[in-house]
Scaffold this active site. Structure first.
Site, PDB file in Angstrom:
ATOM      1  N   HIS A 117     -38.677  40.248   2.777  1.00 50.26           N
ATOM      2  CA  HIS A 117     -37.679  40.219   3.851  1.00 50.26           C
ATOM      3  C   HIS A 117     -37.358  38.781   4.241  1.00 50.26           C
ATOM      4  O   HIS A 117     -36.191  38.375   4.308  1.00 50.26           O
ATOM      5  CB  HIS A 117     -38.228  41.002   5.043  1.00 50.26           C
ATOM      6  CG  HIS A 117     -37.337  41.059   6.239  1.00 50.26           C
ATOM      7  ND1 HIS A 117     -36.629  42.192   6.589  1.00 50.26           N
ATOM      8  CD2 HIS A 117     -37.046  40.134   7.202  1.00 50.26           C
ATOM      9  CE1 HIS A 117     -35.930  41.958   7.690  1.00 50.26           C
ATOM     10  NE2 HIS A 117     -36.181  40.712   8.089  1.00 50.26           N
ATOM     11  N   GLU A 118     -38.403  37.988   4.484  1.00 51.81           N
ATOM     12  CA  GLU A 118     -38.181  36.602   4.908  1.00 51.81           C
ATOM     13  C   GLU A 118     -37.610  35.753   3.778  1.00 51.81           C
ATOM     14  O   GLU A 118     -36.753  34.889   4.000  1.00 51.81           O
ATOM     15  CB  GLU A 118     -39.485  36.000   5.440  1.00 51.81           C
ATOM     16  CG  GLU A 118     -40.073  36.715   6.641  1.00 51.81           C
ATOM     17  CD  GLU A 118     -39.117  36.860   7.815  1.00 51.81           C
ATOM     18  OE1 GLU A 118     -38.145  36.075   7.916  1.00 51.81           O
ATOM     19  OE2 GLU A 118     -39.327  37.768   8.640  1.00 51.81           O
ATOM     20  N   HIS A 162     -33.969  36.367   3.538  1.00 51.97           N
ATOM     21  CA  HIS A 162     -33.244  35.558   4.521  1.00 51.97           C
ATOM     22  C   HIS A 162     -32.987  34.169   3.943  1.00 51.97           C
ATOM     23  O   HIS A 162     -31.887  33.633   4.043  1.00 51.97           O
ATOM     24  CB  HIS A 162     -34.046  35.410   5.809  1.00 51.97           C
ATOM     25  CG  HIS A 162     -33.993  36.605   6.710  1.00 51.97           C
ATOM     26  ND1 HIS A 162     -32.852  37.343   6.931  1.00 51.97           N
ATOM     27  CD2 HIS A 162     -34.963  37.174   7.483  1.00 51.97           C
ATOM     28  CE1 HIS A 162     -33.104  38.312   7.791  1.00 51.97           C
ATOM     29  NE2 HIS A 162     -34.382  38.242   8.137  1.00 51.97           N
ATOM     30  N   HIS A 175     -29.620  40.832   8.514  1.00 49.01           N
ATOM     31  CA  HIS A 175     -30.107  42.191   8.737  1.00 49.01           C
ATOM     32  C   HIS A 175     -29.010  43.236   8.526  1.00 49.01           C
ATOM     33  O   HIS A 175     -27.836  42.978   8.777  1.00 49.01           O
ATOM     34  CB  HIS A 175     -30.686  42.309  10.143  1.00 49.01           C
ATOM     35  CG  HIS A 175     -31.931  41.503  10.330  1.00 49.01           C
ATOM     36  ND1 HIS A 175     -32.095  40.606  11.352  1.00 49.01           N
ATOM     37  CD2 HIS A 175     -33.077  41.454   9.600  1.00 49.01           C
ATOM     38  CE1 HIS A 175     -33.285  40.036  11.260  1.00 49.01           C
ATOM     39  NE2 HIS A 175     -33.898  40.539  10.199  1.00 49.01           N
ATOM     40  N   TYR A 202     -33.709  46.966  10.191  1.00 50.31           N
ATOM     41  CA  TYR A 202     -34.707  47.020  11.256  1.00 50.31           C
ATOM     42  C   TYR A 202     -35.087  48.467  11.559  1.00 50.31           C
ATOM     43  O   TYR A 202     -34.352  49.399  11.243  1.00 50.31           O
ATOM     44  CB  TYR A 202     -34.170  46.333  12.514  1.00 50.31           C
ATOM     45  CG  TYR A 202     -34.727  44.932  12.678  1.00 50.31           C
ATOM     46  CD1 TYR A 202     -34.943  44.118  11.578  1.00 50.31           C
ATOM     47  CD2 TYR A 202     -35.046  44.438  13.932  1.00 50.31           C
ATOM     48  CE1 TYR A 202     -35.454  42.847  11.731  1.00 50.31           C
ATOM     49  CE2 TYR A 202     -35.552  43.159  14.091  1.00 50.31           C
ATOM     50  CZ  TYR A 202     -35.765  42.370  12.980  1.00 50.31           C
ATOM     51  OH  TYR A 202     -36.289  41.119  13.135  1.00 50.31           O
TER      52      TYR A 202
END
Length: 253
Positions: free
Chosen positions: A151-152, A155, A161, A207
Site C-alpha cells: 500500500h505504502e 503511494h 486511495h 480504506y
C-alpha cells in the site's frame, strides 16, 4: 505571458526541492503550493499531501519514476535500520517485480531513492517521486504486513486511495454523520484519472469501512448496492492494482 511566467517560477521551486519538501499535489490543470515534509502533515492517515487522486497527473512526468532503456522502472531503496521482518518487505517487493515492470532495487548512489524507516510511529508515504531522499515510514509493530507495505509503496509509485475516486458515489456511500468532523476532507471526492479501470472494492488502496469514524463500530464507508461487499483488504495487490501500475508506467502486458 503570465501563464509561462507562473510555470517557470513553479518549475524553479520544484527543481530546488531537496527531499524535505514535496508537492501539495501532482500537476494537473491547476498548481498547488509546496509543503514542508518535516511537518509530517498527513491526510487519509498515511499521505504527506492534502489533495488526493487515484493516480496522479504529472507535468512532463517528473513525478513518476523513470523507465530505463530496457523497459524497467527502477526504484532505488535503502532500509534505514535492522528489522526482524525483512522477509515481509522482500516478499512485498517481489510481488511488484513478478507482475509489473517496477523493480525496487537496493540503493547505491542514485540521487532519488526511498528510505524505509521503522521508528517514526506511523505508516505513511509521499505520492510519486518527489526527488532526493524520500521517506516511507513502516512502523515495525503495526505496518510490517505484506499488503500494508505494498500500500505504502504504491503511494510512492503515484497512487492514491480508492475511496476518493471521481466515480466513487456509484460504488460506495460516505456516511457523513459518522465521519469525524475534523477528518471530513479525507473523503473529498476528486477529479481522478482512474487509470481506465473499474472501481475496485478489493484494491489494496481501498480504506476500510470504519476509517475516521467518530463512533466506534459505525461505518463511514458503505459499499453500494451490495452492502456486504468486502473493502479494506491488506493481503496484497489486486489484479486491478497490477493493471493500473502497468498502465501508468507503460509496462508491456
Amino acid at each position: 505571458g503570465g501563464f509561462s511566467m507562473a510555470l517557470s517560477l513553479l518549475m524553479e521551486v520544484v527543481f530546488q526541492m531537496n527531499g524535505t519538501e514535496q508537492f501539495h499535489e501532482a500537476f494537473s490543470l491547476s498548481f498547488y503550493p509546496v509543503l514542508k515534509g518535516s511537518s509530517q502533515m498527513l491526510v487519509e492517515g498515511d499521505l504527506l499531501i492534502t489533495n488526493t487522486k487515484n493516480a496522479m497527473i504529472c507535468y512532463m512526468n517528473i513525478c513518476l519514476w523513470p523507465k530505463s532503456a530496457n523497459g524497467l522502472v527502477e526504484v532505488p531503496y535503502v532500509i534505514s535500520s535492522a528489522t526482524s521482518d525483512i522477509q515481509v518487505i522482500q516478499s512485498a517487493i517481489n510481488a511488484f517485480s513478478s507482475k509489473t515492470c517496477i523493480r525496487f532495487t537496493p540503493w547505491t548512489s542514485q540521487s532519488d531513492y526511498l528510505t524505509l524507516i521503522f521508528s517514526l510511529g506511523r505508516c505513511y508515504s509521499s505520492i510519486g517521486k518527489i526527488g532526493g531522499k524520500q521517506v516511507v515510514s513502516l512502523m515495525e509493530s503495526t505496518c510490517l504486513i505484506g499488503g500494508i507495505v505494498q500500500h505504502e509503496l504504491n503511494h510512492a509509485l503515484g497512487f492514491y486511495h480508492e475511496h476518493v475516486r471521481s466515480d466513487r458515489d456509484r460504488y460506495v456511500r460516505i456516511n457523513w454523520k459518522y465521519v469525524d468532523p475534523n477528518e471530513t476532507f479525507n473523503f473529498d471526492k476528486q477529479n481522478t484519472t482512474n487509470e481506465i479501470t473499474a472501481y475496485d472494492y478489493g484494491s489494496v488502496m481501498h480504506y476500510g469501512r470504519t476509517a475516521f469514524t467518530i463512533k466506534p463500530g459505525m461505518d463511514t464507508i458503505t459499499p453500494i448496492p451490495d452492502e456486504t461487499a468486502q473493502i479494506g483488504q491488506r493481503n496484497g495487490l489486486s489484479q486491478s492494482d497490477i493493471l493500473r501500475i502497468n498502465k501508468l508506467y507503460g509496462c508491456c502486458e
